[in-house]
Design a protein around this motif. Structure first.
Motif, short mmCIF file in Angstrom:
data_model
loop_
_atom_site.label_atom_id
_atom_site.label_comp_id
_atom_site.label_asym_id
_atom_site.label_seq_id
_atom_site.Cartn_x
_atom_site.Cartn_y
_atom_site.Cartn_z
N LEU A 4 0.83 -1.21 0.00
CA LEU A 4 0.00 0.00 0.00
C LEU A 4 0.86 1.25 0.00
O LEU A 4 0.59 2.21 -0.71
CB LEU A 4 -0.92 0.03 1.22
CG LEU A 4 -2.25 -0.67 1.12
CD1 LEU A 4 -2.99 -0.61 2.45
CD2 LEU A 4 -3.10 -0.09 0.02
N ALA A 5 1.90 1.24 0.81
CA ALA A 5 2.78 2.41 0.91
C ALA A 5 3.54 2.65 -0.39
O ALA A 5 3.67 3.80 -0.82
CB ALA A 5 3.75 2.25 2.07
N ASP A 9 -3.25 0.72 -4.08
CA ASP A 9 -4.22 -0.32 -4.48
C ASP A 9 -5.18 0.33 -5.47
O ASP A 9 -6.22 0.85 -5.09
CB ASP A 9 -4.96 -0.85 -3.25
CG ASP A 9 -5.88 -2.01 -3.57
OD1 ASP A 9 -6.14 -2.28 -4.77
OD2 ASP A 9 -6.36 -2.66 -2.62
N PRO A 10 -4.82 0.32 -6.76
CA PRO A 10 -5.64 0.98 -7.77
C PRO A 10 -7.09 0.50 -7.80
O PRO A 10 -7.99 1.28 -8.07
CB PRO A 10 -4.93 0.66 -9.09
CG PRO A 10 -3.52 0.38 -8.71
CD PRO A 10 -3.60 -0.26 -7.34
N CYS A 17 1.27 5.70 -0.86
CA CYS A 17 1.58 6.77 0.10
C CYS A 17 2.83 7.52 -0.34
O CYS A 17 2.89 8.76 -0.26
CB CYS A 17 1.80 6.20 1.49
SG CYS A 17 0.45 5.23 2.16
N LEU A 18 3.82 6.76 -0.80
CA LEU A 18 5.11 7.36 -1.16
C LEU A 18 5.04 8.18 -2.45
O LEU A 18 5.97 8.93 -2.74
CB LEU A 18 6.18 6.28 -1.26
CG LEU A 18 6.52 5.62 0.08
CD1 LEU A 18 7.49 4.47 -0.12
CD2 LEU A 18 7.10 6.63 1.05
N ILE A 65 -8.68 9.24 0.79
CA ILE A 65 -7.74 8.12 0.87
C ILE A 65 -7.89 7.40 2.20
O ILE A 65 -8.04 6.19 2.26
CB ILE A 65 -6.29 8.61 0.65
CG1 ILE A 65 -6.12 9.11 -0.79
CG2 ILE A 65 -5.29 7.50 0.98
CD1 ILE A 65 -4.85 9.90 -1.02
N ALA A 66 -7.85 8.14 3.30
CA ALA A 66 -7.92 7.52 4.62
C ALA A 66 -9.24 6.82 4.84
O ALA A 66 -9.28 5.77 5.51
CB ALA A 66 -7.69 8.58 5.70
N SER A 67 -10.32 7.35 4.29
CA SER A 67 -11.62 6.71 4.49
C SER A 67 -11.73 5.38 3.74
O SER A 67 -12.57 4.55 4.07
CB SER A 67 -12.76 7.64 4.07
OG SER A 67 -12.74 7.85 2.67
N ARG A 68 -10.86 5.15 2.78
CA ARG A 68 -10.85 3.88 2.04
C ARG A 68 -9.97 2.82 2.71
O ARG A 68 -9.96 1.67 2.30
CB ARG A 68 -10.38 4.10 0.60
CG ARG A 68 -11.37 4.91 -0.20
CD ARG A 68 -10.91 5.12 -1.60
NE ARG A 68 -11.86 5.99 -2.28
CZ ARG A 68 -11.56 6.73 -3.32
NH1 ARG A 68 -10.35 6.70 -3.82
NH2 ARG A 68 -12.47 7.51 -3.88
N LEU A 69 -9.21 3.23 3.70
CA LEU A 69 -8.37 2.29 4.45
C LEU A 69 -9.15 1.74 5.64
O LEU A 69 -9.93 2.47 6.26
CB LEU A 69 -7.12 3.00 4.97
CG LEU A 69 -6.13 3.54 3.95
CD1 LEU A 69 -5.13 4.47 4.63
CD2 LEU A 69 -5.42 2.40 3.25
#
Length: 89
Positions: A4-5, A9-10, A17-18, A65-69
């Protein structure tokens, strides 16, 4: 969790993240925080905040993004970044 980093994850609409928080992007755009070497609890708290309803729209795209994790993914990413050496300025 490194995937993920480093790759994202398309299928879930998650960029790596990077791609924003790695050495090159943070050097080019000073407003992007460097995550490597920061405290895990701090990073997890920030990700949880972005995923919650209280985060203002101005923080997009991190709110999306965070809400999809999942909560476990947010915690694991925080630990992964905390274990890395800080980026040189």
């Amino acid at each position: 969790i490194w995937k993920l980093a480093e790759e994202g994850d398309p299928a879930r609409g998650l960029p790596a993240c990077l791609s924003c928080h790695g050495a090159r992007p943070t050097a080019a755009v000073g407003l992007l925080p460097r995550l490597d070497g920061q405290r895990a609890r701090y990073l997890e708290d920030r990700l949880d905040y972005f995923a919650g309803d209280a985060a203002p729209e101005v923080l997009a795209p991190m709110t999306e993004i965070a809400s999809r994790l999942t909560g476990d993914e947010r915690a694991a990413l925080a630990d992964w970044f905390a274990a890395r050496p800080p980026l040189a300025k």
